[in-house]
Scaffold this active site. Structure first.
Site, PDB file in Angstrom:
ATOM      1  N   ASN A  19       0.827  -1.223   0.000  1.00 30.60           N
ATOM      2  CA  ASN A  19       0.000   0.000   0.000  1.00 30.60           C
ATOM      3  C   ASN A  19       0.861   1.273   0.000  1.00 30.60           C
ATOM      4  O   ASN A  19       2.067   1.214   0.247  1.00 30.60           O
ATOM      5  CB  ASN A  19      -0.917  -0.030   1.241  1.00 30.60           C
ATOM      6  CG  ASN A  19      -2.176   0.790   1.055  1.00 30.60           C
ATOM      7  OD1 ASN A  19      -2.299   1.584   0.105  1.00 30.60           O
ATOM      8  ND2 ASN A  19      -3.137   0.617   1.939  1.00 30.60           N
ATOM      9  N   GLU A  94      10.594  -0.767  -7.292  1.00 29.20           N
ATOM     10  CA  GLU A  94       9.465  -0.358  -6.453  1.00 29.20           C
ATOM     11  C   GLU A  94       8.222  -0.345  -7.330  1.00 29.20           C
ATOM     12  O   GLU A  94       8.176   0.348  -8.338  1.00 29.20           O
ATOM     13  CB  GLU A  94       9.713   1.026  -5.848  1.00 29.20           C
ATOM     14  CG  GLU A  94       8.585   1.479  -4.936  1.00 29.20           C
ATOM     15  CD  GLU A  94       8.900   2.757  -4.155  1.00 29.20           C
ATOM     16  OE1 GLU A  94      10.032   3.248  -4.246  1.00 29.20           O
ATOM     17  OE2 GLU A  94       7.996   3.251  -3.463  1.00 29.20           O
ATOM     18  N   ARG A  95       7.257  -1.148  -6.939  1.00 30.44           N
ATOM     19  CA  ARG A  95       6.017  -1.298  -7.709  1.00 30.44           C
ATOM     20  C   ARG A  95       6.261  -1.846  -9.119  1.00 30.44           C
ATOM     21  O   ARG A  95       7.359  -2.223  -9.467  1.00 30.44           O
ATOM     22  CB  ARG A  95       5.231   0.009  -7.786  1.00 30.44           C
ATOM     23  CG  ARG A  95       4.525   0.371  -6.513  1.00 30.44           C
ATOM     24  CD  ARG A  95       3.260   1.142  -6.823  1.00 30.44           C
ATOM     25  NE  ARG A  95       2.570   1.498  -5.610  1.00 30.44           N
ATOM     26  CZ  ARG A  95       1.776   0.655  -4.980  1.00 30.44           C
ATOM     27  NH1 ARG A  95       1.560  -0.547  -5.442  1.00 30.44           N
ATOM     28  NH2 ARG A  95       1.189   1.028  -3.867  1.00 30.44           N
ATOM     29  N   GLU A 161      -0.649  14.415  -0.849  1.00 31.00           N
ATOM     30  CA  GLU A 161      -1.490  13.369  -0.251  1.00 31.00           C
ATOM     31  C   GLU A 161      -2.347  13.856   0.917  1.00 31.00           C
ATOM     32  O   GLU A 161      -2.957  13.052   1.627  1.00 31.00           O
ATOM     33  CB  GLU A 161      -0.603  12.187   0.186  1.00 31.00           C
ATOM     34  CG  GLU A 161       0.011  11.469  -1.014  1.00 31.00           C
ATOM     35  CD  GLU A 161       1.096  10.463  -0.648  1.00 31.00           C
ATOM     36  OE1 GLU A 161       1.530  10.469   0.520  1.00 31.00           O
ATOM     37  OE2 GLU A 161       1.512   9.692  -1.538  1.00 31.00           O
TER      38      GLU A 161
HETATM   39  P1  TTP Z   1       3.112   4.461  -3.837  1.00 31.59           P
HETATM   40  O1  TTP Z   1       3.333   3.931  -5.192  1.00 31.59           O
HETATM   41  O2  TTP Z   1       2.434   3.531  -2.908  1.00 31.59           O
HETATM   42  O3  TTP Z   1       4.514   4.914  -3.245  1.00 31.59           O
HETATM   43  P2  TTP Z   1       4.918   5.396  -1.768  1.00 31.59           P
HETATM   44  O4  TTP Z   1       6.242   6.065  -1.944  1.00 31.59           O
HETATM   45  O5  TTP Z   1       3.821   6.176  -1.177  1.00 31.59           O
HETATM   46  O6  TTP Z   1       5.098   4.030  -0.984  1.00 31.59           O
HETATM   47  P3  TTP Z   1       6.130   3.658   0.158  1.00 31.59           P
HETATM   48  O7  TTP Z   1       5.898   4.597   1.293  1.00 31.59           O
HETATM   49  O8  TTP Z   1       5.763   2.239   0.457  1.00 31.59           O
HETATM   50  O9  TTP Z   1       7.515   3.810  -0.422  1.00 31.59           O
HETATM   51  O10 TTP Z   1       2.294   5.801  -4.002  1.00 31.59           O
HETATM   52  C1  TTP Z   1       2.832   7.020  -4.473  1.00 31.59           C
HETATM   53  C2  TTP Z   1       1.677   7.960  -4.734  1.00 31.59           C
HETATM   54  O11 TTP Z   1       1.173   7.757  -6.038  1.00 31.59           O
HETATM   55  C3  TTP Z   1       0.505   7.744  -3.794  1.00 31.59           C
HETATM   56  O12 TTP Z   1      -0.068   9.000  -3.471  1.00 31.59           O
HETATM   57  C4  TTP Z   1      -0.469   6.912  -4.611  1.00 31.59           C
HETATM   58  C5  TTP Z   1      -0.204   7.387  -6.003  1.00 31.59           C
HETATM   59  N1  TTP Z   1      -0.418   6.360  -7.048  1.00 31.59           N
HETATM   60  C6  TTP Z   1      -1.571   6.407  -7.811  1.00 31.59           C
HETATM   61  O13 TTP Z   1      -2.459   7.248  -7.582  1.00 31.59           O
HETATM   62  N2  TTP Z   1      -1.706   5.541  -8.846  1.00 31.59           N
HETATM   63  C7  TTP Z   1      -0.775   4.589  -9.130  1.00 31.59           C
HETATM   64  O14 TTP Z   1      -0.946   3.811 -10.071  1.00 31.59           O
HETATM   65  C8  TTP Z   1       0.397   4.516  -8.299  1.00 31.59           C
HETATM   66  C9  TTP Z   1       1.440   3.462  -8.582  1.00 31.59           C
HETATM   67  C10 TTP Z   1       0.520   5.413  -7.281  1.00 31.59           C
HETATM   68 MG    MG Z   2       8.025   5.045  -2.015  1.00 29.97          MG
END
Ligand code: TTP
Ligand code: MG
Length: 220
Positions: A19, A94-95, A161
């Site tokens: 997530n 990542e992803r 966010e």
């Molecule tokens: P995440 O891809 O989950 O990356 P993160 O850096 O928040 O995760 P972590 O803390 O585990 O390193 O999300 C990045 C932002 O992009 C988040 O606000 C969700 C958004 N997002 C989308 O809206 N659509 C998508 O397809 C992806 C991959 C992310």
């Molecule tokens: Mg990240």
């Protein structure tokens, strides 16, 4: 005749999933100390500044207007990571284009994306996974509780966010669960290693050691 593409030996490729705020970036950074691993962080900075435009911000500010644009760019940047060539035997990213699909699924269910927008994104997705070399060998799933990632997201305070609710994180969590844990949603492209992502940073270091051994074992 062999093309450069067929001569290129594909690295053992791992996608790190979980997530928003599950700790993917932190977890990934532990792999940077190994010389034989290419570590590819998510191109979130590209999403925040594409030719001077913050697509992530636009998507959160006006989702019905910008979700399609955002997801289409996410899909492209993810494909670039998948097809990134390296001479190292391991690649950890990542992803993936696969988990970007979780967001498309969420936006489809909430009607943020119009039906025809979903159809086009899924069409691109299907074409890419059939025609591009995006083979994946292992998925590492940082499984977390939505409450914990909500807390982390608030502490991290990524400006775009601000508006992300616990409800939204629950929905993204449920879709990841359907996809990787119950494996009832769309195709799971590789075996899944599930790790407890709720642990503290210190405890995650132990998880990392465990995971590192599992990953490296695969190549022997
Ligand atoms: P995440 O891809 O989950 O990356 P993160 O850096 O928040 O995760 P972590 O803390 O585990 O390193 O999300 C990045 C932002 O992009 C988040 O606000 C969700 C958004 N997002 C989308 O809206 N659509 C998508 O397809 C992806 C991959 C992310
Ligand atoms: Mg990240």
């Amino acid at each position: 005749m062999a093309t450069p593409c067929t001569l290129f030996k594909r690295p053992f490729t791992v996608c790190l999933e979980g997530n928003i705020g599950s700790g993917k970036t932190t977890f990934l950074s532990h792999f940077k100390k190994f010389k034989n691993v290419t570590v590819l962080q998510e191109p979130v900075e590209l999403w925040r500044n594409k030719a001077g435009t913050n697509l992530l911000e636009l998507m959160y500010t006006d989702p019905t207007r910008y979700a399609f644009l955002f997801q289409s760019y996410v899909q492209l940047t993810m494909l670039k990571l998948h097809t990134h060539e390296t001479s190292f035997p391991y690649k950890i990213m990542e992803r993936s284009v696969y988990s970007a699909r979780c967001f498309i699924e969420s936006m489809k269910r909430s009607k943020t994306l119009k039906d025809i927008e979903t159809v086009i994104l899924e069409d691109w997705y299907d074409w890419c996974i059939t025609n591009c070399h995006i083979e994946t060998d292992l998925i590492v799933y940082l499984r977390t509780s939505p409450e914990i990632v909500y807390q982390r997201m608030k502490e991290r305070a990524r400006m775009e966010e601000n508006s992300v609710s616990l409800e939204y994180l629950k929905q993204i969590h449920d879709i990841h669960e359907e996809w990787l844990y119950h494996q009832t949603l769309f195709t799971v492209p590789a075996p899944v290693l599930v790790l407890d992502g709720n642990k503290s940073l210190k405890e995650m270091l132990t998880e990392f050691e465990h995971c590192k051994n599992q990953i490296f074992k695969k190549l022997k």
